[in-house]
Motif scaffolding. Sequence first.
Motif, mmCIF file in Angstrom:
data_model
loop_
_atom_site.group_PDB
_atom_site.id
_atom_site.type_symbol
_atom_site.label_atom_id
_atom_site.label_comp_id
_atom_site.label_asym_id
_atom_site.label_seq_id
_atom_site.Cartn_x
_atom_site.Cartn_y
_atom_site.Cartn_z
ATOM 1 N N ASP A 149 -27.605 -0.889 4.904
ATOM 2 C CA ASP A 149 -27.503 -1.639 3.661
ATOM 3 C C ASP A 149 -28.084 -3.029 3.896
ATOM 4 O O ASP A 149 -27.441 -3.885 4.498
ATOM 5 C CB ASP A 149 -26.032 -1.736 3.229
ATOM 6 C CG ASP A 149 -25.850 -2.526 1.934
ATOM 7 O OD1 ASP A 149 -26.848 -3.058 1.408
ATOM 8 O OD2 ASP A 149 -24.700 -2.617 1.456
ATOM 9 N N ASN A 150 -29.342 -3.229 3.447
ATOM 10 C CA ASN A 150 -30.011 -4.527 3.585
ATOM 11 C C ASN A 150 -29.963 -5.075 5.009
ATOM 12 O O ASN A 150 -29.693 -6.253 5.233
ATOM 13 C CB ASN A 150 -29.400 -5.535 2.605
ATOM 14 C CG ASN A 150 -29.623 -5.135 1.165
ATOM 15 O OD1 ASN A 150 -30.739 -4.801 0.783
ATOM 16 N ND2 ASN A 150 -28.576 -5.149 0.362
ATOM 17 N N GLY A 151 -30.249 -4.210 5.973
ATOM 18 C CA GLY A 151 -30.326 -4.644 7.369
ATOM 19 C C GLY A 151 -29.041 -4.496 8.151
ATOM 20 O O GLY A 151 -29.021 -4.678 9.364
ATOM 21 N N ARG A 152 -27.946 -4.147 7.460
ATOM 22 C CA ARG A 152 -26.652 -3.963 8.148
ATOM 23 C C ARG A 152 -26.405 -2.464 8.307
ATOM 24 O O ARG A 152 -26.417 -1.708 7.351
ATOM 25 C CB ARG A 152 -25.528 -4.599 7.333
ATOM 26 C CG ARG A 152 -24.132 -4.404 7.932
ATOM 27 C CD ARG A 152 -23.063 -5.034 7.049
ATOM 28 N NE ARG A 152 -23.014 -4.391 5.734
ATOM 29 C CZ ARG A 152 -22.280 -3.304 5.460
ATOM 30 N NH1 ARG A 152 -21.555 -2.736 6.409
ATOM 31 N NH2 ARG A 152 -22.284 -2.798 4.237
ATOM 32 N N ILE A 153 -26.146 -2.033 9.556
ATOM 33 C CA ILE A 153 -25.839 -0.633 9.831
ATOM 34 C C ILE A 153 -24.358 -0.401 9.535
ATOM 35 O O ILE A 153 -23.494 -1.088 10.081
ATOM 36 C CB ILE A 153 -26.126 -0.286 11.301
ATOM 37 C CG1 ILE A 153 -27.588 -0.584 11.659
ATOM 38 C CG2 ILE A 153 -25.803 1.179 11.576
ATOM 39 C CD1 ILE A 153 -27.886 -0.502 13.141
ATOM 40 N N PHE A 154 -24.058 0.562 8.641
ATOM 41 C CA PHE A 154 -22.650 0.770 8.315
ATOM 42 C C PHE A 154 -22.153 2.187 8.601
ATOM 43 O O PHE A 154 -20.968 2.458 8.518
ATOM 44 C CB PHE A 154 -22.369 0.407 6.846
ATOM 45 C CG PHE A 154 -23.018 1.316 5.842
ATOM 46 C CD1 PHE A 154 -22.383 2.468 5.401
ATOM 47 C CD2 PHE A 154 -24.276 1.016 5.328
ATOM 48 C CE1 PHE A 154 -22.974 3.303 4.468
ATOM 49 C CE2 PHE A 154 -24.879 1.838 4.396
ATOM 50 C CZ PHE A 154 -24.226 2.994 3.969
ATOM 51 N N VAL A 224 -38.323 6.188 -2.665
ATOM 52 C CA VAL A 224 -37.286 6.622 -1.731
ATOM 53 C C VAL A 224 -35.926 6.404 -2.387
ATOM 54 O O VAL A 224 -35.639 5.338 -2.934
ATOM 55 C CB VAL A 224 -37.369 5.840 -0.408
ATOM 56 C CG1 VAL A 224 -36.199 6.201 0.506
ATOM 57 C CG2 VAL A 224 -38.688 6.132 0.300
ATOM 58 N N VAL A 225 -35.074 7.421 -2.339
ATOM 59 C CA VAL A 225 -33.742 7.350 -2.939
ATOM 60 C C VAL A 225 -32.730 7.037 -1.842
ATOM 61 O O VAL A 225 -32.525 7.827 -0.916
ATOM 62 C CB VAL A 225 -33.375 8.680 -3.634
ATOM 63 C CG1 VAL A 225 -31.949 8.616 -4.180
ATOM 64 C CG2 VAL A 225 -34.361 8.992 -4.740
ATOM 65 N N THR A 229 -24.629 3.446 -2.666
ATOM 66 C CA THR A 229 -24.031 2.797 -1.490
ATOM 67 C C THR A 229 -24.881 3.034 -0.243
ATOM 68 O O THR A 229 -24.379 2.949 0.874
ATOM 69 C CB THR A 229 -22.591 3.297 -1.252
ATOM 70 O OG1 THR A 229 -22.624 4.714 -0.979
ATOM 71 C CG2 THR A 229 -21.701 3.031 -2.456
ATOM 72 N N PHE A 230 -26.161 3.361 -0.432
ATOM 73 C CA PHE A 230 -27.128 3.575 0.662
ATOM 74 C C PHE A 230 -26.714 4.721 1.585
ATOM 75 O O PHE A 230 -27.015 4.726 2.774
ATOM 76 C CB PHE A 230 -27.308 2.278 1.485
ATOM 77 C CG PHE A 230 -27.810 1.124 0.679
ATOM 78 C CD1 PHE A 230 -29.165 0.926 0.495
ATOM 79 C CD2 PHE A 230 -26.921 0.248 0.067
ATOM 80 C CE1 PHE A 230 -29.636 -0.131 -0.274
ATOM 81 C CE2 PHE A 230 -27.376 -0.815 -0.694
ATOM 82 C CZ PHE A 230 -28.738 -1.008 -0.869
ATOM 83 N N PHE A 231 -26.029 5.728 1.009
ATOM 84 C CA PHE A 231 -25.509 6.844 1.798
ATOM 85 C C PHE A 231 -26.263 8.148 1.521
ATOM 86 O O PHE A 231 -25.942 9.182 2.076
ATOM 87 C CB PHE A 231 -24.010 7.027 1.492
ATOM 88 C CG PHE A 231 -23.255 7.779 2.539
ATOM 89 C CD1 PHE A 231 -23.101 7.276 3.820
ATOM 90 C CD2 PHE A 231 -22.674 9.013 2.251
ATOM 91 C CE1 PHE A 231 -22.385 7.975 4.790
ATOM 92 C CE2 PHE A 231 -21.960 9.719 3.204
ATOM 93 C CZ PHE A 231 -21.818 9.193 4.483
ATOM 94 N N ALA A 232 -27.277 8.090 0.650
ATOM 95 C CA ALA A 232 -28.044 9.295 0.327
ATOM 96 C C ALA A 232 -28.705 9.855 1.583
ATOM 97 O O ALA A 232 -29.201 9.109 2.428
ATOM 98 C CB ALA A 232 -29.109 8.980 -0.722
#
Length: 344
Positions: A149-154, A224-225, A229-232
């Motif tokens: 998410d915007n450069g942060r690995i979650f 790109v999808v 929450t950037f979990f796709a």
Amino acid sequence: MTYMNATPKLMGKVILRGIRTALLELESSTKVELSDKLGISFPTISKFLAHMEKDGEIISVGLDDSSGGRRAKRYTYNPEHMLGLAIFLEGTETNYAIFNCVGEVKEQGKVPSVLVEDGLHLLTKCIEKLINAYPKISSIAIGVPGSVDNGRIFYIPGYEQFQNFDIKGFYEGHFSVPVVVENDMNAAVLGYHHNKGVKDNQSLIYLYSGQNGPGAGFMINGDVVRGSTFFAGEVSFVPQYNDRNFRQAFEKGIGPKKVTISEDDQIDAISRLVASFTAIINPRTIIFCRDEVEEATVEKIAITSSKYIPAEHLPVLTISDWKQDYLYGLQRLGLDLMLNTATK
């Protein structure tokens, strides 16, 4: 171009990006041609080109033939003015490529890495060495086997020490170079799209099991999808059987280390996933990794998938070089970052 409510700094950034993009697309251009193409006044174009020529970012390639007036000066972009670094992390190795502004690779290689034990120490040393060897590196694109998410690995299974780590902020602070961080499968599907010249209105899915468990990259109508929450793409969680999700079904009795996909259980699990993708997205193509499947396996997947969904709706199933597509995708992201970089 329109610049309503734009600050002078933002206007300058937009104009600079427009000139760079135009010169890279056209290969060469005059001030008048750039002014017409970009909708920017001739004096403004002249001012920017003067600065860019002084900095060595553009090169004069001579004068056009005269049409009765003063002969127009023609310019081309200097592809070596800025270089990019594309680098991606796997459990046992780090792959990288140094490339110029037209995508030509100056150096490509890999170095051993043990992310679980070593953290970012070896990666940082590797980047330091490459920047010292190529001081013109102006962007760094980093690929990771996890959700970003915007450069942060979650979400990065198996590498808990990187959970909620802002790798973009860390390296921008360390190297003072703009950094973009992307999920491995998102980068791979982006790279395949651009490298294969796929039409923008086509939808693609890239599927790979890899060293870190299954993942997928989705591209719909050229975009790109990543999801809300950037979990796709975390297809491990897709329920498939009464008691198993895709990852559990795919790895049942086999384990994640087996490279070649050939077992009936694996083929059935993938075929169910293909049927789900078809019913939900109806993509044009699904791409598999060359290291994991053979043509015969892809044919079996197509046959098995047709048991779950009408065959006429199934996408084209194809095979590609995942590592190369991954690097191509990171190069695309790195080039985009370079085009927005302020003149040094």
